[in-house]
Design a protein around this motif. Sequence first.
Motif, short mmCIF file in Angstrom:
data_model
loop_
_atom_site.label_atom_id
_atom_site.label_comp_id
_atom_site.label_asym_id
_atom_site.label_seq_id
_atom_site.Cartn_x
_atom_site.Cartn_y
_atom_site.Cartn_z
N GLU A 47 120.55 21.36 88.52
CA GLU A 47 121.70 22.16 88.89
C GLU A 47 122.29 22.90 87.68
N ILE B 275 121.19 26.34 87.39
CA ILE B 275 121.83 27.31 88.29
C ILE B 275 122.95 28.02 87.55
N HIS B 276 123.74 27.24 86.82
CA HIS B 276 124.84 27.84 86.06
C HIS B 276 124.30 28.75 84.97
N LEU C 241 123.01 31.93 86.45
CA LEU C 241 124.13 32.73 86.92
C LEU C 241 124.84 33.42 85.75
N TYR D 53 111.97 29.36 87.32
CA TYR D 53 113.24 28.96 87.92
C TYR D 53 113.33 29.49 89.36
N LEU E 90 113.82 27.43 92.70
CA LEU E 90 114.95 27.65 93.60
C LEU E 90 114.45 27.86 95.04
N LYS F 95 119.21 26.39 96.43
CA LYS F 95 119.30 27.82 96.67
C LYS F 95 120.64 28.17 97.33
N ARG G 57 123.35 26.40 97.06
CA ARG G 57 124.38 26.16 96.04
C ARG G 57 124.53 27.39 95.14
N SER G 58 123.37 27.91 94.74
CA SER G 58 123.37 29.09 93.89
C SER G 58 124.03 30.28 94.59
N TYR H 253 127.76 29.89 94.64
CA TYR H 253 128.40 30.18 93.36
C TYR H 253 128.44 31.69 93.09
#
Lengths: 263, 172
Positions: A8, A11-12, A15, A27, A31, A38, A40-41, A44
């Motif tokens: 996770e 993901i940050h 982003l 990546y 994902l 996916k 979650r991404s 965000y």
Amino acid sequence: MTRRDFSERDIHMALDGELPVDERVAYDVWLDANPEMKARSARYVADRAALRAAFAGVLDEPVPARLQKIVFGEAPVKTVPMRSRWWLPAAAAAMLAIGGVGGYFAGIDHLGLEDPAEDQLAEQAIAAHVIYAAEQRHAVEVPASDKDHLQTWLSNRVGLKLVAPDLAAQGFQLVGGRLLPAGESKAAMLLYEDDKGERISLFVTAESAEKAKGTYESEENGPEAVYWLDKGYGCAVVGSLPRAQLTAVAKSAYSQLLAGLAS
Amino acid sequence: MDEKKAAILGEIPRLRRYARSLLRDRDSADDLVQDCLERALVRLDNWQTGESPRRWLFTIMHHLFIDQMRKVNRRGEAAMLPLEASEAQAAPAEQVESIASREIIDALQAMSPDRRAALVMVAIEGFSYAEAATILGVPAGTLMSRIARGRDELRGLLDDAARRRAIRIVEK
């Protein structure tokens, strides 16, 4: 090809543009294979868009005058006594006596060299010019197409009868104007442009207790100000033109402004 | 000197945006920017040539914000802030916010100041992790965990707000 397990945390990083370029393909594969991650991404991304949208308008708000004032340096500067300039009014008076407006400006070069560097009017005018002359879409508040309103509005705000000088003979057309803070009072800024896109600005304020004039350059190769102060008003013409050309423009602007004030 | 002042002037809109995301109230946010500008002008000589004005100013403002938060905490005012700030504190008339914007601004305010600052710095202001860590004065690892926890917390707060909104609609 090196493979690593993503988490996770990635993901940050993805982003925020912190994921190394050579890991992005792997990546994306990861994902796609993890629907939960996916989602979650995507969430965000949506939250970030909402965050940005909620504050986007702030950048377009006019900057409160109280904040601009601080930068123009009124409060701290005031505590520093101005260097004595007893000779300036006398010199200016002599110039006026000798040859009216022409004589007044003929003396600028000599006075400019000796002028103390802390002239506030010139500094404010140059700071405003640096900011607004560089703006393409938001250089002025009222465009030249609305010239009558511009003149009335600025005259009322500044407290002087302002007539935007016609500088066509020098190759400059009025772009428009805006209202600015100037110490305790307000200043009008009129922006002009020639056919090559070169811009000059006229900075006029009703606040001046002393008589002075000269030229002022903030930085080497930076824009230069030709200014004059008289009882009740001050004006500076700022631009990055050759000295002779700037002086010619200033001379024309000065005589037209004077005529406007007296009309 | 003038070039420095011009650069500072140019950063004001972004300083205001950052301040507004840290402090909900418009005047308090502008007060923070004002304090920042005043401190910056006094310390103009500390500004190294070549250092980005944005980073320098954001660092000054962040220190002021942290000081302010510490004072508020000591007085216990932060604890008194209702969770649904929008209901207790009517937004000024000129500030028309959509429901989505209001919810996200409220959610941001409900987060801890540290997470809020870290998230806003990266997600809205667009600083890199390295830049944001320098401005906030924390190691990169701390910054990353604040961002990760901050995003997670924000998501939960927004979900709560959406649930409450749904319940209110049902009750009508």
